[in-house]
Design an enzyme around this catalytic site. Structure first.
Site, mmCIF file in Angstrom:
data_model
loop_
_atom_site.group_PDB
_atom_site.id
_atom_site.type_symbol
_atom_site.label_atom_id
_atom_site.label_comp_id
_atom_site.label_asym_id
_atom_site.label_seq_id
_atom_site.Cartn_x
_atom_site.Cartn_y
_atom_site.Cartn_z
ATOM 1 N N GLY A 259 22.780 7.810 42.579
ATOM 2 C CA GLY A 259 22.411 7.173 41.317
ATOM 3 C C GLY A 259 21.840 5.777 41.514
ATOM 4 N N TYR B 25 30.380 7.051 25.427
ATOM 5 C CA TYR B 25 30.366 6.276 26.668
ATOM 6 C C TYR B 25 31.468 5.213 26.632
ATOM 7 C CZ TYR B 25 28.363 3.380 30.437
ATOM 8 O OH TYR B 25 28.157 2.670 31.594
ATOM 9 N N LYS C 223 34.871 4.666 28.828
ATOM 10 C CA LYS C 223 35.052 3.451 29.639
ATOM 11 C C LYS C 223 36.387 2.754 29.332
ATOM 12 C CE LYS C 223 31.571 3.729 32.305
ATOM 13 N NZ LYS C 223 31.842 4.152 33.680
HETATM 14 N N1 LIG Z 1 23.485 1.016 35.710
HETATM 15 C C1 LIG Z 1 24.029 0.223 34.795
HETATM 16 O O1 LIG Z 1 23.327 -0.573 34.159
HETATM 17 C C2 LIG Z 1 25.513 0.288 34.538
HETATM 18 C C3 LIG Z 1 26.073 -0.655 33.658
HETATM 19 C C4 LIG Z 1 27.452 -0.585 33.397
HETATM 20 C C5 LIG Z 1 28.230 0.344 34.046
HETATM 21 N N2 LIG Z 1 27.647 1.233 34.903
HETATM 22 C C6 LIG Z 1 28.520 2.239 35.536
HETATM 23 O O2 LIG Z 1 28.300 2.293 36.943
HETATM 24 C C7 LIG Z 1 28.471 3.642 37.395
HETATM 25 C C8 LIG Z 1 27.222 4.100 38.115
HETATM 26 O O3 LIG Z 1 26.139 3.984 37.236
HETATM 27 P P1 LIG Z 1 24.639 4.328 37.649
HETATM 28 O O4 LIG Z 1 23.775 3.447 36.828
HETATM 29 O O5 LIG Z 1 24.471 4.339 39.110
HETATM 30 O O6 LIG Z 1 24.512 5.794 37.047
HETATM 31 P P2 LIG Z 1 23.485 6.960 37.418
HETATM 32 O O7 LIG Z 1 23.365 7.838 36.228
HETATM 33 O O8 LIG Z 1 22.245 6.393 38.009
HETATM 34 O O9 LIG Z 1 24.271 7.734 38.583
HETATM 35 C C9 LIG Z 1 25.404 8.513 38.331
HETATM 36 C C10 LIG Z 1 25.695 9.345 39.546
HETATM 37 O O10 LIG Z 1 26.782 10.225 39.239
HETATM 38 C C11 LIG Z 1 26.483 11.492 39.790
HETATM 39 N N3 LIG Z 1 27.272 12.530 39.109
HETATM 40 C C12 LIG Z 1 27.044 13.102 37.900
HETATM 41 N N4 LIG Z 1 27.978 14.046 37.660
HETATM 42 C C13 LIG Z 1 28.810 14.053 38.723
HETATM 43 C C14 LIG Z 1 29.960 14.808 39.064
HETATM 44 N N5 LIG Z 1 30.418 15.776 38.274
HETATM 45 N N6 LIG Z 1 30.580 14.541 40.240
HETATM 46 C C15 LIG Z 1 30.111 13.592 41.080
HETATM 47 N N7 LIG Z 1 29.018 12.859 40.813
HETATM 48 C C16 LIG Z 1 28.375 13.092 39.647
HETATM 49 C C17 LIG Z 1 25.000 11.653 39.633
HETATM 50 O O11 LIG Z 1 24.488 12.622 40.534
HETATM 51 C C18 LIG Z 1 24.525 10.234 39.983
HETATM 52 O O12 LIG Z 1 24.368 10.120 41.387
HETATM 53 C C19 LIG Z 1 28.811 4.464 36.143
HETATM 54 O O13 LIG Z 1 30.202 4.524 35.992
HETATM 55 C C20 LIG Z 1 28.236 3.641 35.030
HETATM 56 O O14 LIG Z 1 28.875 3.882 33.798
HETATM 57 C C21 LIG Z 1 26.311 1.227 35.165
#
Ligand SMILES: NC(=O)c1ccc[n+]([C@@H]2O[C@H](COP(=O)([O-])OP(=O)(O)OC[C@H]3O[C@@H](n4cnc5c(N)ncnc54)[C@H](O)[C@@H]3O)[C@@H](O)[C@H]2O)c1
Length: 318
Positions: A11, A143, A147
């Site tokens: 991700g 979401y 969280k």
């Molecule tokens: N990117 C942001 O701006 C942001 C902000 C706040 C919090 N977050 C949190 O950080 C974390 C990562 O976010 P991100 O932006 O990299 O998200 P993303 O959507 O880019 O990546 C999510 C990853 O989870 C994987 N995934 C989905 N279902 C799955 C499963 N059943 N088992 C294992 N893996 C699975 C996907 O393949 C992907 O690699 C998340 O918890 C998100 O809520 C992100």
């Protein structure tokens, strides 16, 4: 030496966190966990071990943890805010049932666990200016519900079973390597791609809507630094506010125009994204993170803008 499993390694955050952790602990000590249909590519796949690690399958996670003697899990599996609104049941299955599986594996195998929370854990009744660490959390998105539950369940496993759980509330993360996965702050990444391609940007968020944002190097630093922090100093465990910069669309637009004066932006507000954005903090108070584990970001909006424009110019040329 740590042995680390990154779940969700392909991700937006995982792809860069895995590389950073491999630099820190050695390639062979960091396993890139992925699911079918989102396999790692290139350096992520070739530089170190990679294994199927679907959070909905607790036995699979346990077998990877045992095989690689994992002691630290970075659990990044989630559906982001906009996607989760259209698939709430799946968002719960991945975010909460999946977290439960991971915490159980961690309890049985003595692993530390990092599962990020988000500015999305707050809601319309949260104080929006300098949002305190401990405050009202009544989000109205699926979401946000996942969280807040993530923070509570992670704290519960720490208090009840002594599992070493820690996490931050990430702001919108801005980066140039892997595109974002369907969140409310995605516009703040997209705008840089449009600027570098010389295209007009149509902004889905209303002028004046401020949200916390963070540049990827600071987000990675926060995750690793918190997991390395002296536990005796931690008063909180899960859901540390971390702040770095806070802006609305017009401010990031002007920051880009300083280097690309010809860049144009118009608004076409997306009602769902706008509604979510308005329910989130304008800017968080991160004094607890600063006090308990010396959190200090490096990038401000101008420094990030220069780096994003430089890096994307190279990427989009190639
Ligand atoms: N990117 C942001 O701006 C942001 C902000 C706040 C919090 N977050 C949190 O950080 C974390 C990562 O976010 P991100 O932006 O990299 O998200 P993303 O959507 O880019 O990546 C999510 C990853 O989870 C994987 N995934 C989905 N279902 C799955 C499963 N059943 N088992 C294992 N893996 C699975 C996907 O393949 C992907 O690699 C998340 O918890 C998100 O809520 C992100």
């Amino acid at each position: 030496m740590k042995n680390v499993l990154v779940i969700g390694s392909t991700g937006q955050i995982g792809s860069e966190l895995t590389r950073e952790l491999r630099k820190t602990y050695g390639n062979e000590h960091v396993v890139a966990g992925y699911i079918k249909g989102a396999e790692p590519q290139g350096e992520l796949r070739d530089a170190g071990p990679a294994e199927l690690a679907d959070v909905t399958d607790g036995e699979l996670i346990a077998s990877v943890v045992k095989r690689y003697h994992i002691d630290t899990i970075y659990n990044l599996a989630a559906l982001l805010s906009v996607v989760a609104e259209s698939k709430p049941r799946l968002a719960w299955r991945i975010g909460i049932d999946g977290l439960w599986n991971i915490l159980e594996v961690a309890r049985e195998n003595g692993c530390a666990v990092f599962t990020p929370s988000s500015i999305g854990s707050f809601g319309p009744t949260t104080p929006h200016e300098l949002t305190p660490q401990d405050t009202i959390q009544r989000p109205r998105t699926m979401y946000g519900v996942t969280k807040v539950t993530t923070e509570l369940l992670s704290d519960y496993y720490n208090l009840k079973y002594g599992v070493d759980t820690r996490s931050v509330r990430f702001p919108g993360v801005i980066s140039y390597v892997t595109p974002p996965g369907g969140g409310t702050t995605d516009y703040a990444v997209d705008i840089y791609y449009y600027a570098v391609r010389g295209e007009r940007f149509v902004c889905p968020i209303k002028e004046g809507t401020r949200m916390d944002m963070i540049y990827m190097p600071d987000a990675l630093k926060a995750a690793i630094q918190l997991m390395e922090a002296d536990p005796s100093r931690l008063v909180h465990r899960n859901g540390f506010n971390i702040a770095s910069m806070s802006f609305g669309p017009e401010t990031v637009y002007q920051a880009i125009r300083k280097y690309k004066p010809e860049f144009e932006m118009v608004y076409d507000v997306d009602p769902l994204k706008q509604c979510i954005a308005e329910s989130w903090p304008d800017c968080m108070d991160d004094s607890c993170a600063r006090r308990e584990w010396d959190w200090a970001p490096v990038y401000d909006l101008d420094a990030m803008t220069r780096d994003m424009l430089d890096k994307l110019s190279v990427k989009l040329k190639g």
